[in-house]
Design a protein around this motif. Structure first.
Motif, mmCIF file in Angstrom:
data_model
loop_
_atom_site.group_PDB
_atom_site.id
_atom_site.type_symbol
_atom_site.label_atom_id
_atom_site.label_comp_id
_atom_site.label_asym_id
_atom_site.label_seq_id
_atom_site.Cartn_x
_atom_site.Cartn_y
_atom_site.Cartn_z
ATOM 1 N N GLN A 96 52.168 42.233 39.738
ATOM 2 C CA GLN A 96 51.505 42.376 38.443
ATOM 3 C C GLN A 96 52.358 41.853 37.293
ATOM 4 O O GLN A 96 51.837 41.637 36.190
ATOM 5 N N SER A 97 53.657 41.660 37.502
ATOM 6 C CA SER A 97 54.534 41.208 36.419
ATOM 7 C C SER A 97 54.333 39.723 36.136
ATOM 8 O O SER A 97 54.369 38.898 37.055
ATOM 9 N N PRO A 98 54.145 39.341 34.883
ATOM 10 C CA PRO A 98 53.982 37.915 34.564
ATOM 11 C C PRO A 98 55.270 37.117 34.713
ATOM 12 O O PRO A 98 55.230 35.885 34.713
ATOM 13 N N VAL A 99 56.407 37.791 34.853
ATOM 14 C CA VAL A 99 57.671 37.084 35.049
ATOM 15 C C VAL A 99 57.841 36.682 36.508
ATOM 16 O O VAL A 99 58.172 35.542 36.820
ATOM 17 N N SER A 100 57.603 37.621 37.433
ATOM 18 C CA SER A 100 57.753 37.318 38.853
ATOM 19 C C SER A 100 56.518 36.641 39.441
ATOM 20 O O SER A 100 56.599 35.960 40.463
ATOM 21 N N ASN A 101 55.363 36.822 38.804
ATOM 22 C CA ASN A 101 54.131 36.183 39.264
ATOM 23 C C ASN A 101 53.414 35.574 38.062
ATOM 24 O O ASN A 101 52.440 36.138 37.543
ATOM 25 N N PRO A 102 53.886 34.425 37.574
ATOM 26 C CA PRO A 102 53.344 33.848 36.328
ATOM 27 C C PRO A 102 51.849 33.560 36.377
ATOM 28 O O PRO A 102 51.153 33.704 35.368
ATOM 29 N N ALA A 103 51.338 33.157 37.533
ATOM 30 C CA ALA A 103 49.907 32.837 37.615
ATOM 31 C C ALA A 103 49.074 34.100 37.450
ATOM 32 O O ALA A 103 48.225 34.199 36.561
ATOM 33 N N GLY A 104 49.325 35.077 38.283
ATOM 34 C CA GLY A 104 48.626 36.357 38.177
ATOM 35 C C GLY A 104 47.129 36.262 38.313
ATOM 36 O O GLY A 104 46.410 37.158 37.831
ATOM 37 N N ASP A 105 46.630 35.209 38.944
ATOM 38 C CA ASP A 105 45.185 35.017 39.032
ATOM 39 C C ASP A 105 44.651 35.202 40.455
ATOM 40 O O ASP A 105 43.521 34.817 40.745
ATOM 41 N N GLN A 106 45.461 35.767 41.337
ATOM 42 C CA GLN A 106 44.998 36.004 42.696
ATOM 43 C C GLN A 106 43.925 37.098 42.690
ATOM 44 O O GLN A 106 44.146 38.177 42.127
ATOM 45 N N PRO A 107 42.776 36.853 43.284
ATOM 46 C CA PRO A 107 41.676 37.817 43.191
ATOM 47 C C PRO A 107 41.979 39.164 43.828
ATOM 48 O O PRO A 107 41.453 40.196 43.388
ATOM 49 N N TRP A 108 42.837 39.192 44.849
ATOM 50 C CA TRP A 108 43.124 40.450 45.530
ATOM 51 C C TRP A 108 44.019 41.378 44.713
ATOM 52 O O TRP A 108 44.178 42.559 45.046
ATOM 53 N N LEU A 109 44.596 40.883 43.630
ATOM 54 C CA LEU A 109 45.442 41.740 42.803
ATOM 55 C C LEU A 109 44.657 42.912 42.206
ATOM 56 O O LEU A 109 45.216 43.972 41.932
ATOM 57 N N SER A 110 43.363 42.709 42.004
ATOM 58 C CA SER A 110 42.543 43.777 41.422
ATOM 59 C C SER A 110 42.387 44.969 42.353
ATOM 60 O O SER A 110 41.956 46.047 41.922
ATOM 61 N N LEU A 111 42.762 44.806 43.623
ATOM 62 C CA LEU A 111 42.663 45.905 44.586
ATOM 63 C C LEU A 111 43.879 46.820 44.539
ATOM 64 O O LEU A 111 43.847 47.919 45.110
ATOM 65 N N LEU A 112 44.945 46.393 43.885
ATOM 66 C CA LEU A 112 46.171 47.176 43.844
ATOM 67 C C LEU A 112 46.087 48.266 42.771
ATOM 68 O O LEU A 112 45.410 48.105 41.750
ATOM 69 N N PRO A 113 46.802 49.388 42.980
ATOM 70 C CA PRO A 113 46.708 50.511 42.024
ATOM 71 C C PRO A 113 47.134 50.163 40.602
ATOM 72 O O PRO A 113 46.560 50.670 39.634
ATOM 73 N N LEU A 114 48.142 49.300 40.440
ATOM 74 C CA LEU A 114 48.679 49.013 39.112
ATOM 75 C C LEU A 114 47.987 47.857 38.403
ATOM 76 O O LEU A 114 48.418 47.467 37.314
ATOM 77 N N TYR A 115 46.924 47.323 38.985
ATOM 78 C CA TYR A 115 46.257 46.172 38.366
ATOM 79 C C TYR A 115 45.809 46.503 36.944
ATOM 80 O O TYR A 115 46.146 45.789 35.988
ATOM 81 N N GLY A 116 45.078 47.582 36.774
ATOM 82 C CA GLY A 116 44.600 47.957 35.446
ATOM 83 C C GLY A 116 45.715 48.405 34.521
ATOM 84 O O GLY A 116 45.869 47.880 33.406
ATOM 85 N N PRO A 117 46.535 49.391 34.929
ATOM 86 C CA PRO A 117 47.595 49.866 34.032
ATOM 87 C C PRO A 117 48.608 48.799 33.642
ATOM 88 O O PRO A 117 49.052 48.758 32.493
ATOM 89 N N ALA A 118 49.004 47.935 34.581
ATOM 90 C CA ALA A 118 50.007 46.917 34.266
ATOM 91 C C ALA A 118 49.485 45.940 33.210
ATOM 92 O O ALA A 118 50.182 45.642 32.231
ATOM 93 N N GLN A 119 48.267 45.453 33.403
ATOM 94 C CA GLN A 119 47.729 44.510 32.435
ATOM 95 C C GLN A 119 47.440 45.192 31.100
ATOM 96 O O GLN A 119 47.656 44.613 30.030
ATOM 97 N N ALA A 120 46.980 46.432 31.166
ATOM 98 C CA ALA A 120 46.716 47.163 29.929
ATOM 99 C C ALA A 120 48.009 47.426 29.157
ATOM 100 O O ALA A 120 48.059 47.269 27.930
ATOM 101 N N ALA A 121 49.072 47.819 29.855
ATOM 102 C CA ALA A 121 50.342 48.106 29.191
ATOM 103 C C ALA A 121 50.935 46.855 28.565
ATOM 104 O O ALA A 121 51.437 46.885 27.430
ATOM 105 N N LEU A 122 50.878 45.732 29.280
ATOM 106 C CA LEU A 122 51.434 44.489 28.753
ATOM 107 C C LEU A 122 50.658 43.993 27.541
ATOM 108 O O LEU A 122 51.239 43.559 26.533
#
Length: 266
Positions: A186-212
């Motif tokens: 979920q980190s834009p530093v370690s994963n700059p693209a961040g556009d993989q569709p399966w990321l939305s299945l992970l628990p931190l998908y919403g909180p990480a993007q919301a916090a950033l």
């Protein structure tokens, strides 16, 4: 009704006492979170980066240093929440004995969930204050909502692991590895693209993007943070079902068919 409230209050008191006696967890809260944030602030680069939030459809320009601080804070609070809720495992045998003695099952598990809510409130306020000391957040309230949602998601995972897995070591390994993968993806530093569709299945998908997004912009992100509550609800229900299945035979009255047979003397 009064008996149910009393049972809940007693179970909640014992659960909170168990958390307060968890010295390692208390030390991690007091030292690990501020140390992690300070080390990132002292060592990470201050250059600006641009990243997109697929969940909120917004582009953010922010300092790499501050971006990593937000991601590190999420990592710290989720590990601590999962570890604290794994105390469910160490108290599992006692819970089984209590149910065998007639203690209501629902009150035991609800007490653990309410304790998680209290832990989430304290961890959120503490971590938010540390981030605010580092730099003025654009939306402190929205960042707090994202932190709380992340804590609930992994706290629920810790409760579930305490009932499902066989050992506390297995549960701690699951929580640590899950947070490492989740935060890294979920980190834009370690994963700059961040556009993989399966990321939305992970628990931190919403909180990480919301916090950033909430840390650096004025975009509304509360609904995005709330996506993690699905994980909290699912893991809590699964923990309840697992506990009920394991104690389904407890408290049944002894019948004639289940009583020992008497041997007749010839």
């Amino acid at each position: 009704m009064r008996h149910q409230w009393t049972a809940f209050a007693v179970a909640l008191g014992f659960t909170l006492t168990g958390h307060l006696r968890n010295r390692l967890a208390m030390a991690m809260i007091v030292f690990f979170i501020p140390t992690w944030i300070y080390l990132v602030r002292a060592t990470a680069l201050n250059k600006d980066i641009t990243f997109s939030s697929s969940a909120l459809d917004v582009e953010v320009v922010a300092s790499m240093n501050r971006t990593i601080q937000v991601s590190s804070s999420l990592h710290a609070v989720t590990v601590i929440a999962g570890f604290m809720m794994l105390a469910t495992f160490s108290a599992r045998d006692m819970d089984l004995r209590l149910v065998l003695a007639g203690y209501p099952r629902l009150q035991l598990l609800v007490a653990k969930v309410v304790a998680l809510l209290l832990v989430a409130a304290l961890l959120t306020g503490y971590t938010l204050a540390l981030l605010q000391l580092s730099w003025p957040l654009a939306q402190p309230g929205a960042v707090a909502a994202a932190l709380a949602a992340a804590i609930l998601a992994y706290g629920g995972l810790g409760i579930m692991a305490g009932f499902v897995l066989r050992s506390e070591l297995e549960g701690f390994f699951v929580v640590v590895m899950a947070t490492l993968i989740d935060v890294g993806m979920q980190s834009p530093v370690s994963n700059p693209a961040g556009d993989q569709p399966w990321l939305s299945l992970l628990p931190l998908y919403g909180p990480a993007q919301a916090a950033l997004v909430a840390s650096f912009t004025t975009t509304d992100s509360f609904a995005c943070a709330a996506l993690a509550l699905r994980w909290f609800a699912a893991t809590s229900v699964l923990a309840l079902l697992t506990f009920c299945v394991r104690t389904r035979h407890y408290g049944r009255p002894i019948t004639a068919s289940s009583s020992p047979r008497r041997l007749r003397a010839d």
